[in-house]
Design a protein around this motif. Structure first.
Motif, mmCIF file in Angstrom:
data_model
loop_
_atom_site.group_PDB
_atom_site.id
_atom_site.type_symbol
_atom_site.label_atom_id
_atom_site.label_comp_id
_atom_site.label_asym_id
_atom_site.label_seq_id
_atom_site.Cartn_x
_atom_site.Cartn_y
_atom_site.Cartn_z
ATOM 1 N N ARG A 24 -96.749 36.297 -75.506
ATOM 2 C CA ARG A 24 -95.914 35.965 -74.363
ATOM 3 C C ARG A 24 -96.400 34.700 -73.655
ATOM 4 O O ARG A 24 -95.602 33.885 -73.208
ATOM 5 N N CYS A 25 -97.709 34.541 -73.567
ATOM 6 C CA CYS A 25 -98.243 33.349 -72.914
ATOM 7 C C CYS A 25 -98.035 32.106 -73.773
ATOM 8 O O CYS A 25 -97.776 31.015 -73.243
ATOM 9 N N TYR A 26 -98.126 32.253 -75.057
ATOM 10 C CA TYR A 26 -97.881 31.131 -75.977
ATOM 11 C C TYR A 26 -96.478 30.573 -75.742
ATOM 12 O O TYR A 26 -96.283 29.353 -75.635
ATOM 13 N N GLN A 27 -95.504 31.471 -75.663
ATOM 14 C CA GLN A 27 -94.128 31.032 -75.423
ATOM 15 C C GLN A 27 -93.978 30.438 -74.024
ATOM 16 O O GLN A 27 -93.331 29.397 -73.848
ATOM 17 N N ALA A 28 -94.585 31.066 -73.041
ATOM 18 C CA ALA A 28 -94.456 30.580 -71.661
ATOM 19 C C ALA A 28 -95.119 29.222 -71.479
ATOM 20 O O ALA A 28 -94.584 28.347 -70.777
ATOM 21 N N TRP A 29 -96.289 29.002 -72.098
ATOM 22 C CA TRP A 29 -96.924 27.679 -72.022
ATOM 23 C C TRP A 29 -96.007 26.620 -72.619
ATOM 24 O O TRP A 29 -95.890 25.510 -72.079
ATOM 25 N N GLY A 30 -95.355 26.951 -73.736
ATOM 26 C CA GLY A 30 -94.468 25.992 -74.385
ATOM 27 C C GLY A 30 -93.275 25.626 -73.518
ATOM 28 O O GLY A 30 -92.773 24.494 -73.579
ATOM 29 N N GLU A 31 -92.841 26.574 -72.711
ATOM 30 C CA GLU A 31 -91.699 26.339 -71.809
ATOM 31 C C GLU A 31 -92.131 25.819 -70.439
ATOM 32 O O GLU A 31 -91.294 25.594 -69.565
ATOM 33 N N LYS A 32 -93.432 25.659 -70.245
ATOM 34 C CA LYS A 32 -94.016 25.281 -68.954
ATOM 35 C C LYS A 32 -93.581 26.252 -67.856
ATOM 36 O O LYS A 32 -93.368 25.876 -66.693
ATOM 37 N N ASN A 33 -93.467 27.504 -68.255
ATOM 38 C CA ASN A 33 -93.088 28.562 -67.318
ATOM 39 C C ASN A 33 -94.372 29.155 -66.741
ATOM 40 O O ASN A 33 -94.846 30.199 -67.174
ATOM 41 N N MET A 79 -105.883 31.409 -72.087
ATOM 42 C CA MET A 79 -106.322 30.053 -72.410
ATOM 43 C C MET A 79 -106.262 29.796 -73.909
ATOM 44 O O MET A 79 -105.980 28.676 -74.355
ATOM 45 N N PHE A 80 -106.508 30.827 -74.708
ATOM 46 C CA PHE A 80 -106.398 30.715 -76.161
ATOM 47 C C PHE A 80 -104.954 30.369 -76.543
ATOM 48 O O PHE A 80 -104.714 29.537 -77.432
ATOM 49 N N ALA A 81 -104.007 30.999 -75.853
ATOM 50 C CA ALA A 81 -102.589 30.719 -76.093
ATOM 51 C C ALA A 81 -102.252 29.277 -75.720
ATOM 52 O O ALA A 81 -101.467 28.607 -76.409
ATOM 53 N N LEU A 82 -102.828 28.782 -74.626
ATOM 54 C CA LEU A 82 -102.596 27.393 -74.223
ATOM 55 C C LEU A 82 -103.091 26.430 -75.300
ATOM 56 O O LEU A 82 -102.392 25.485 -75.676
ATOM 57 N N ALA A 83 -104.300 26.669 -75.793
ATOM 58 C CA ALA A 83 -104.860 25.800 -76.828
ATOM 59 C C ALA A 83 -103.986 25.825 -78.087
ATOM 60 O O ALA A 83 -103.685 24.779 -78.675
ATOM 61 N N GLY A 84 -103.573 27.017 -78.488
ATOM 62 C CA GLY A 84 -102.752 27.133 -79.682
ATOM 63 C C GLY A 84 -101.415 26.441 -79.540
ATOM 64 O O GLY A 84 -100.944 25.770 -80.470
ATOM 65 N N ASN A 85 -100.800 26.591 -78.383
ATOM 66 C CA ASN A 85 -99.512 25.948 -78.156
ATOM 67 C C ASN A 85 -99.657 24.430 -78.125
ATOM 68 O O ASN A 85 -98.842 23.704 -78.712
ATOM 69 N N HIS A 86 -100.688 23.940 -77.453
ATOM 70 C CA HIS A 86 -100.899 22.495 -77.338
ATOM 71 C C HIS A 86 -101.132 21.858 -78.703
ATOM 72 O O HIS A 86 -100.645 20.755 -78.979
ATOM 73 N N TRP A 87 -101.884 22.555 -79.563
ATOM 74 C CA TRP A 87 -102.192 22.017 -80.890
ATOM 75 C C TRP A 87 -101.156 22.412 -81.933
ATOM 76 O O TRP A 87 -101.345 22.158 -83.121
ATOM 77 N N LYS A 88 -100.061 23.036 -81.473
ATOM 78 C CA LYS A 88 -98.947 23.389 -82.347
ATOM 79 C C LYS A 88 -99.381 24.274 -83.520
ATOM 80 O O LYS A 88 -98.934 24.114 -84.658
#
Length: 235
Positions: free
Chosen positions: A77-86, A143-152
């Protein structure tokens, strides 16, 4: 006879994502996960887990009914939310994950790992608006989700990395506490690998209404570990 080697394939976007995935799952990632046993030290030291098989059952249970029903679905859920800047949604799940830590020791570990990864990402020039969006100390999975989303990094690969890193750290802890020989530890790790896709499948099927975990044995062990006289791992 001279054998001509084919030229190496150029580095692609996908291979860069894989390298970042390996970076995140490396034991060398400076977040301090090696310093915690999540109650395993107490359970072994006080005779609750006396054999390799009993340790395997313990770790499989925590992986399937802990990570699989809490950390991994929140990471999705956080991975998706980080990608949407939600950031509202990210904060919601960060609060939720913190609230689900049932002992002060488990919460401290999550805070310490999350803060360490947050500082690392800031030093690696991650967007400051994302890092500063959290209104409370970050959970490690967030934070792990943020890193994963940022690095695609594809979410399926990221989930495997998170679960494997957790499992490797727990096996490393058992290696020191039981103690296990290096070969026995590797056998234990391989024995438990099939539980990772099961935990991920459960996480992918989880709905918001059934997220959460309660592991009474781990909670009791973690609570008592805080007062254990002699410890190798942090409390």
């Amino acid at each position: 006879m001279t054998i001509k080697l084919q030229s190496a394939e150029p580095v692609t976007h996908c291979s860069q994502s894989l390298l970042h995935l390996l970076h995140l799952s490396s034991p060398a990632l400076p977040v301090g996960a090696y310093a915690y046993s999540q109650g395993l030290e107490y359970a072994i030291d006080h005779g609750k887990l006396t054999t390799v098989d009993s340790v395997a059952d313990w770790l499989r249970g925590v992986l399937l009914h802990g990570l699989g029903s809490l950390d991994l679905p929140v990471l999705i859920r956080c991975y998706q939310a980080w990608g949407e800047k939600n950031y509202t949604t990210v904060n919601h799940w960060n609060y939720f994950l913190r609230a689900c830590r049932e002992t002060s020791e488990l919460l401290l570990e999550d805070e310490q790992l999350g803060m360490a990864l947050s500082r690392l990402l800031a030093d690696l020039d991650f967007p400051s608006d994302a890092i500063n969006a959290l209104k409370e100390k970050p959970s490690f999975a967030v934070m792990f989700a943020l890193a994963g989303n940022h690095w695609k990094i594809p979410i399926g690969d990221l989930l495997q990395s998170f679960a494997y890193s957790w499992l490797e750290n727990q096996v490393a802890a058992a290696t020191k506490i039981v103690p296990l020989g290096q070969t026995a530890a590797q056998k234990l790790l391989i024995q438990l690998l099939p539980a990772i896709p099961l935990a991920i499948a459960a996480a992918q099927d989880a709905t918001d209404d059934n997220l959460g975990a309660s592991l009474p044995g781990q909670v009791l062990a973690s609570t008592l570990h805080e007062y254990q006289y002699s410890r190798l791992f942090r409390s």
